[in-house]
Write a protein that holds these residues in place. Structure first.
Motif, mmCIF file in Angstrom:
data_model
loop_
_atom_site.group_PDB
_atom_site.id
_atom_site.type_symbol
_atom_site.label_atom_id
_atom_site.label_comp_id
_atom_site.label_asym_id
_atom_site.label_seq_id
_atom_site.Cartn_x
_atom_site.Cartn_y
_atom_site.Cartn_z
ATOM 1 N N PHE A 43 -9.463 -12.454 -12.261
ATOM 2 C CA PHE A 43 -9.900 -11.432 -13.218
ATOM 3 C C PHE A 43 -9.363 -10.072 -12.782
ATOM 4 O O PHE A 43 -8.947 -9.898 -11.633
ATOM 5 N N ASN A 44 -9.399 -9.123 -13.707
ATOM 6 C CA ASN A 44 -8.954 -7.765 -13.369
ATOM 7 C C ASN A 44 -10.071 -7.013 -12.643
ATOM 8 O O ASN A 44 -10.859 -6.296 -13.259
ATOM 9 N N THR A 64 -10.009 -4.484 -10.998
ATOM 10 C CA THR A 64 -9.935 -3.014 -10.955
ATOM 11 C C THR A 64 -10.866 -2.379 -11.992
ATOM 12 O O THR A 64 -11.065 -1.174 -11.957
ATOM 13 N N LEU A 68 -4.352 -8.635 1.528
ATOM 14 C CA LEU A 68 -3.586 -8.064 0.408
ATOM 15 C C LEU A 68 -4.448 -7.662 -0.789
ATOM 16 O O LEU A 68 -4.180 -6.659 -1.444
ATOM 17 N N TYR A 69 -5.469 -8.452 -1.071
ATOM 18 C CA TYR A 69 -6.313 -8.122 -2.224
ATOM 19 C C TYR A 69 -7.097 -6.822 -1.996
ATOM 20 O O TYR A 69 -7.438 -6.130 -2.940
ATOM 21 N N ASP A 121 -6.005 -4.106 -0.640
ATOM 22 C CA ASP A 121 -5.143 -2.979 -1.010
ATOM 23 C C ASP A 121 -5.080 -2.813 -2.521
ATOM 24 O O ASP A 121 -4.966 -1.702 -3.029
ATOM 25 N N VAL A 122 -5.119 -3.937 -3.187
ATOM 26 C CA VAL A 122 -5.007 -3.902 -4.640
ATOM 27 C C VAL A 122 -6.280 -3.337 -5.262
ATOM 28 O O VAL A 122 -6.226 -2.524 -6.179
ATOM 29 N N TYR A 123 -7.415 -3.783 -4.778
ATOM 30 C CA TYR A 123 -8.662 -3.462 -5.463
ATOM 31 C C TYR A 123 -9.391 -2.250 -4.897
ATOM 32 O O TYR A 123 -10.194 -1.641 -5.586
ATOM 33 N N ARG A 124 -9.149 -1.952 -3.630
ATOM 34 C CA ARG A 124 -9.898 -0.868 -2.962
ATOM 35 C C ARG A 124 -11.407 -1.063 -3.140
ATOM 36 O O ARG A 124 -12.141 -0.126 -3.474
#
Lengths: 592, 592
Positions: free
Chosen positions: A370-371, A373, A396-397, A399-402
């Motif tokens: 799911f998105n 963010t 890695l996730y 960094d993407v989602y913070r």
């Protein structure tokens, strides 16, 4: 202390607070027990983050679940919270409140029904009891803490429909959890029909057709197509109801035409009891609101949109005041083929808007992530076993989602045929450690074949695997770590190294079997850390994460910069290792 | 064929098209060369996805860069495109258009200046020339293709400010690129000041203060603090201009107070020439609009918001009609400490809105990854070398973004001290192959120390490393693969396996050195693939990705299901391997 009295205005912009000045009936919820008081002037105390409950008699004609709007506003000074109420059967309407501050609170009810509108009152909230730290919140971007600041080291397990199994099995599950290391349990509101879980639930969430009462089954434990059912029905509703919940002689069946506009209060009362049980054990309830393991058998996975939305409003109104509730919008959301992705966005917005306390809110994927963010998602709840096979993946996730990343499904310890349910205990523990040094959190589940068809992951019961004691050891390590959470220290360079720079390091060697480890720390500075510097002194311990042994290393290590990226010990020392897998190195700053 | 004629209305809702019926001056851009025709009735053809250019004389008083609004609407049937125009100095205003369909096109100019407003005309667009496939677009969610459907196998390199080096060096870079395997070049609009790049650029993008002309330096190649400068200035602007670009005897300096409201047309004309040069070589220009390697030296990294926005409008108006342009909002956006994240969101919205052709649009990170889920971002441009050390890592971003993932910086082949510039060629090639089987794309860069301070990654010149021929080999493999792109076939299970299920597989063994590989294919079905089935026949080749050798394996392999997850050869055959690293196995379906 609770007092029912005339409300004294301090906020002139809210004249509606005074539409009804009658002395009202109040209900008090203290700690875990909810007890309803229908008398004015009852006195008691409720603790901070406890549940205050207001119960009022209201109309029973028409459909009270749909036709009556009811909520209550709770106010202290300038702070006001509006909590949706709900119909609980028998003509009783309830509104619950979880106060986040001690002191005197005032309330005012708001309703489309004159009987329920404009009731006011006041009650007193004390400080929290010793084991009550409030709801869990996001802390330091990637981690969690209770509302009072106490770190919450997330360590979850999964028993998808444990509370819908026979009573004795539920009690056994609670007993197991009482001594297990887990502080979060994922489970579903709706019943599940899937491999190893084809028995009917003990209760159903809806009435079975217009005018038909909600039903309750107590079922034998043989599972499968249980036919010997004992029917329980709600007592008759109050006289004068047009749509009273009459007794009904026929058992509800899977093929029943459910009346999605009439909830079964018993179903949700039972759910609440189990959430309260978990709270008493210090376990967060990660409540899964939708899931695909229905496949149209009951049809709760394919209700019309208005029924979905009404269900969400109802569940949030009932459960939001439980401080240990987390919302998981769905398990494997993308496997619900009758729903679109936009439906889940709508669901998330409803829950986020309805929940006055903004409990943790996430959504778990099958194969389509799911998105996360989206702003109402508090943390990324991810199924991806491969991501925790390597801390360099797990990170890695983040960094993407913070946001905090919780790998709520990393495959399970077990021996079933499906490849998602046959991890060795060693592999599962390995994945937990990888996720830990990556600054993320993994989730436990257990799928050992069993003659009684009771697999922990679905029904609860007892734990049979070898990972739980190792996860308890990991939990000890985490509880011993500095507050603020483990961060990847040398992100995108050496994923094995977690910690807080200059203070605390946890280097996990996983499947590597080195005979020694050259003492080296990266120069990087983490959010809650300090910059490493020449002369800083550290102690070293070797942790055997499988055999649960802590081996202190003699002496103190003193930093000396070696190049632009790292520090070593000033004397170039190495740490001797046993040449076995599953080793971690714990490095703590010496107080000077 | 171009004809200037009275426009015949087919769309009555646009009466503004007829405000000016005069025969107008037209300009024609054919293929790569832009030539300006100021005569009515000139005839020529422009190819599809070529550049049509309209040039008009307009006002030169006040500040033409700011005070005059000018655009042109291009229409064929119901399809209309509005392209912003721009002031190009000497009283000339231009508007460019990249037609996406052959046939007759009509235009109408729209301007705040009566001289420039309401000009109409018509021209003819032919089909594209042989090597013109149109702009590159996203294809199959995770991949790219030219507008005519030809697959585009992205293989990029980086020369950040090659076009701002001395002319001879620029020519050398183009010569190198002509025989290199790369089909994308990343470079910056603004000059760069960084390690190995402290020389001043040959041109500056802005006039140096109100009334001060833009300046141009042709610089010696010694780099560093070059003092011997040859000043070139724009010719005088047309008479009557209040703010003519007069000649000016003083060299602009780094400390110049730039007039951000007056562009230097020469600077952008030069940039365009180089973009056209790349187009002729079949190379996409990934134009980096902002970067932090200024550090306030010129101050282009810290212009006020209105200057940033005006600059973006200007660049997009100038470049959007070049079919090989991609927009990269920034390099290492988060290292631009004078900007906020929200600034880049605004930048992206401006570029996306201004660009009528929706060229590929991305933003590249330092250590903080941008939110690539935003709708105007076409693909994730990611710096993270560690992500391509393992295809299981590389794949994860795909799932998150559901867009193509381009690892535009994975560290560089070279031997400088910084750890981002000292990869061996073998390691870089390894990373490319990892990214390939993960269904993503990696980027090349080269940082070999050099006495002349010319490092490919910054200035271009010649390639000195060992990776380019290996990347050419990879490119051959990709060109030979079926259209639609390589997908991870057994996602989250075996990251080494890319391809299109049932058709084509590429299994990359990386640093593993097995002596044989048991022929096994996963049961999974990919988007562009078919389900594997018993009896399907495949040929096998061993690819030595380092030594660039293709070794066919004798015989044909026939599928037979082994378990719930995989197929093997019906006779259980294995593929013999040389026991060396860098091997890939290419498996192709036999046409039956």
């Amino acid at each position: 202390m609770i007092k029912t009295r005339r409300f004294r205005p301090s906020c002139p912009v809210r004249p509606c607070w005074f539409r009804n000045e009658s002395v009202i009936k109040t209900v008090l919820a203290s700690g875990l027990a909810i007890f309803t008081v229908f008398a004015a002037g009852a006195e008691s105390t409720i603790e901070q983050w406890g549940r205050f409950e207001l119960a009022l008699n209201g109309p029973t004609n028409s459909n009270p679940f749909v036709d009556v709007k009811f909520s209550a506003r709770f106010r202290q000074g300038q702070s006001e919270t509006e909590a949706s109420g709900f119909y609980d059967g028998h003509g009783i309407y309830r509104a619950r409140f979880m106060p986040d501050k001690p002191g005197e609170w005032h309330y005012l009810t708001v309703s489309s029904s004159p009987e329920l509108n404009g009731q006011t009152g006041v009650f007193t909230v004390t400080g929290p009891a010793a084991r009550n730290h409030g709801p869990v919140r996001v802390a330091n971007t990637y981690h969690f803490a209770y509302a009072d600041g106490t770190p919450y080291q997330e360590l979850g397990t999964t028993c998808y429909v444990w509370q819908l199994q026979p009573e004795a099995l539920q009690e056994q599950t609670l007993k197991t959890l009482a001594t297990a290391p887990f502080n979060k349990l994922r489970f579903c509101v709706f019943p599940k029909r899937y491999l190893w879980n084809t028995n009917e639930p003990i209760l159903y969430p809806f009435a079975s057709g217009p005018g038909v009462p909600p039903v309750s089954f107590s079922q034998d434990r043989s599972g499968g197509s249980a036919e010997r059912r004992h029917l329980t029905v709600l007592p008759p509703a109050s006289p004068g109801s047009n749509h009273s919940l009459e007794t009904h002689g026929q058992a509800a069946r899977a093929t029943t035409n459910w009346d999605f506009a009439r909830f079964n209060p018993l179903y949700f009362q039972h759910l609440e009891r189990r959430i309260a049980d978990l709270q008493q054990l210090g376990i967060e309830a990660d409540v899964i609101l939708f899931h695909p393991y229905d496949g149209g058998h009951w049809g709760f996975d394919r209700m019309p949109a208005d029924a979905d939305d009404r269900y969400l409003h109802y569940v949030v109104a009932r459960l939001a005041a439980y401080r240990n509730v987390w919302w998981s919008l769905a398990n494997e959301w993308d496997f619900m083929k009758e729903k679109k992705e936009s439906d889940f966005v709508r669901f998330g917005e409803i829950v986020s808007r309805d929940d006055p306390y903004h409990h943790l809110l996430s959504i778990h994927n099958g194969s389509l992530i799911f998105n996360h963010t989206l702003p109402w998602i508090t943390h990324a709840s991810i199924q991806n076993g491969s991501a925790v096979e390597d801390p360099g993946r797990a990170e890695l996730y983040r960094d993407v989602y913070r946001k905090p990343v919780v790998y709520d499904e990393v495959k399970y310890e077990g021996n079933i045929e499906s490849r998602w349910g046959q991890l060795s205990a060693e592999e599962l523990v390995f994945r937990f450690w990888n996720s830990t040094v990556a600054g993320t959190y993994a989730g436990h589940g257990e799928t050992y074949q069993s003659d009684d068809q009771i697999l922990w992951w679905s029904k609860g019961g007892v734990l049979k695997g070898q990972s739980p004691p190792r996860l308890a050891f990991l939990k000890q390590v985490l509880d011993d770590a500095p507050a603020g959470g483990i961060e990847p220290v040398d992100r995108w360079q050496d994923p094995r190294c977690g910690g807080q720079s200059g203070k605390y390091y946890l280097i996990y060697l996983g499947k590597e079997k080195p005979a020694s480890w050259k003492f080296t720390l990266p120069k990087s500075t983490t959010a809650a850390g300090v910059a490493p510097a020449d002369g800083m002194k550290f102690t070293v311990e070797i942790l055997d994460t499988w055999n649960m042994i802590v081996m202190p290393v003699k002496g103190v290590f003193t930093l000396k910069k070696t190049d632009n990226y790292s520090y070593a010990d000033k004397d170039g020392r190495s740490v001797p290792l046993p040449g076995k897998p599953n080793m971690a190195i714990r490095i703590k700053r010496v107080n000077e």
